[in-house]
Scaffold this motif. Structure first.
Motif, mmCIF file in Angstrom:
data_model
loop_
_atom_site.group_PDB
_atom_site.id
_atom_site.type_symbol
_atom_site.label_atom_id
_atom_site.label_comp_id
_atom_site.label_asym_id
_atom_site.label_seq_id
_atom_site.Cartn_x
_atom_site.Cartn_y
_atom_site.Cartn_z
ATOM 1 N N PHE A 10 0.857 -1.191 0.000
ATOM 2 C CA PHE A 10 0.000 0.000 0.000
ATOM 3 C C PHE A 10 0.887 1.234 0.000
ATOM 4 O O PHE A 10 2.018 1.214 0.505
ATOM 5 N N ILE A 11 0.361 2.307 -0.548
ATOM 6 C CA ILE A 11 1.048 3.597 -0.515
ATOM 7 C C ILE A 11 0.362 4.470 0.531
ATOM 8 O O ILE A 11 -0.843 4.702 0.466
ATOM 9 N N LEU A 13 -0.323 7.946 2.000
ATOM 10 C CA LEU A 13 -0.242 9.344 1.572
ATOM 11 C C LEU A 13 0.337 10.241 2.659
ATOM 12 O O LEU A 13 0.963 11.262 2.373
ATOM 13 N N SER A 16 0.800 15.679 3.446
ATOM 14 C CA SER A 16 1.225 16.313 2.191
ATOM 15 C C SER A 16 1.648 17.751 2.449
ATOM 16 O O SER A 16 0.866 18.691 2.275
ATOM 17 N N ARG A 87 8.233 8.362 -1.698
ATOM 18 C CA ARG A 87 7.201 7.341 -1.881
ATOM 19 C C ARG A 87 7.098 6.496 -0.611
ATOM 20 O O ARG A 87 8.011 5.761 -0.261
ATOM 21 N N THR A 89 5.644 3.560 1.286
ATOM 22 C CA THR A 89 4.963 2.288 1.048
ATOM 23 C C THR A 89 5.029 1.406 2.287
ATOM 24 O O THR A 89 5.908 1.571 3.143
ATOM 25 N N PRO A 169 -7.118 0.538 -6.532
ATOM 26 C CA PRO A 169 -6.228 1.553 -5.932
ATOM 27 C C PRO A 169 -5.639 1.048 -4.618
ATOM 28 O O PRO A 169 -6.305 0.354 -3.843
ATOM 29 N N ASN A 170 -4.394 1.392 -4.388
ATOM 30 C CA ASN A 170 -3.736 0.943 -3.156
ATOM 31 C C ASN A 170 -3.203 2.116 -2.334
ATOM 32 O O ASN A 170 -2.284 1.953 -1.530
ATOM 33 N N GLU A 171 -3.769 3.310 -2.521
ATOM 34 C CA GLU A 171 -3.343 4.487 -1.772
ATOM 35 C C GLU A 171 -4.219 4.670 -0.535
ATOM 36 O O GLU A 171 -5.446 4.769 -0.639
ATOM 37 N N ASP A 173 -5.136 7.033 2.587
ATOM 38 C CA ASP A 173 -5.027 8.438 2.998
ATOM 39 C C ASP A 173 -4.817 8.537 4.508
ATOM 40 O O ASP A 173 -5.674 9.018 5.249
#
Length: 311
Positions: A10-11, A13, A16, A87, A89, A169-171, A173
């Motif tokens: 998974f990423i 987030l 930000s 990135r 992960t 999707p693997n993002e 939040d």
């Protein structure tokens, strides 16, 4: 394990922000983590090396400090490291382990807080029978019950997370793996899973929070018959407990006791119960507690003097 073949990682987030803000957050969270480790280890060693270890409240405090370290270490080192990389992960397996360990250690922590509230209730409401009721055997049983309760809390959440299919999707939040953010990226209807998560997390947090508030309400009501000195001593101890409870439970109840969705503010609120409160626990339990302050002075002054004598 067949249902996640298309997702190996998974990423996250995370936060930000710009480069300078990330560096500031890195330094700040690293400082918080070092203070948390140092403060809680100081409490554990000091209580172990003093007569306070024989008192039930401080016996529970050792477990609370230990759980603070374990609980925060499931999230904070990863958060600190991710602030330095572009990135962010986390592998599928690490994500599932993080969900289980976070809720397991967090569950133990909230049940230990209940045990400490129960201990203060007995000490103030039934002082003559206190040592008989709060025997070491009973304290050990309470700790075991805390582990059992945490397992009942964490295992269903882990089972829900590991049963979710991920194929798109693997993002995520968030800055760590948690069940609500995972629901958003699962490729299935998550309505029932969301209700179960609320039952095992949100309702549990609310019930425990209510029990703690009622317990301290009983304690404060009982203090009306105490002498001024007795009230001051009891309020000094209980005040620190109430502070910890409010700081820990208010954001966690808000995050978990609502329809299964996520908001940008959740990441800020999560900082309170994953980093900020565990960091402040040692300060709250030492600066607001006369016995702990005296113990710290005695233990570490003796250690320093004996070292000087040997030299």
């Amino acid at each position: 394990m067949e249902n996640h073949r298309n997702i190996s990682e998974f990423i996250l987030l995370g936060f930000s922000y710009g480069y300078n803000t990330k560096i500031f957050c890195f330094v700040f969270f690293l400082f918080c983590y070092i203070v948390l480790l140092g403060g809680n280890l100081l409490i554990i060693v000091s209580v172990h090396c003093s007569p306070l270890f024989n008192q039930p409240m401080y016996y529970f405090l050792i477990y609370l400090s230990t759980m603070d370290i374990c609980y925060t270490s499931t999230v904070t080192p990863k958060l600190i490291g991710d602030l330095l990389v572009e990135r962010k992960t986390i592998s599928y397996s690490s994500c599932m382990i993080q969900i289980f360990t976070m809720h397991f250690f967090g569950g133990i922590e909230i049940f230990i807080l209940v045990a400490m509230a129960y201990d203060r209730c007995i000490a103030i409401c039934k002082p003559l029978h206190y040592m008989l009721i709060m025997s070491r055997t009973r304290c050990n049983l309470i700790v075991l019950a805390s582990y059992a309760g945490a397992s009942i809390h964490a295992i269903p959440l882990f089972s829900i997370a590991i049963s979710l299919p991920f194929c798109g999707p693997n993002e995520i939040d968030h800055y760590f793996c948690d069940v609500f953010p995972l629901l958003k990226v699962a490729c299935t209807d998550t309505h029932i899973s969301g209700i179960l998560i609320i039952a095992f997390s949100g309702i549990l947090s609310l019930v425990v929070f209510s029990i703690l508030l009622i317990s301290y309400g009983i304690i404060l009501y009982s203090l009306r018959n105490q002498s001024a000195e007795g009230r001051q001593k009891a309020l000094s101890t209980c005040g620190s407990h109430i502070t910890v409870v409010i700081l820990f439970f208010t954001p966690s109840v808000f995050v978990y006791l609502r329809p299964p969705t996520t908001f940008p503010e959740d990441k800020i609120l999560a900082l309170f119960y994953t980093i900020i409160v565990p960091m402040f626990n040692p300060l709250i339990y030492t600066l607001r507690n006369t016995e702990m302050k005296n113990t710290l002075k005695k233990v570490w002054c003796q250690a320093f003097l004996s070292k000087e004598a040997r030299n």
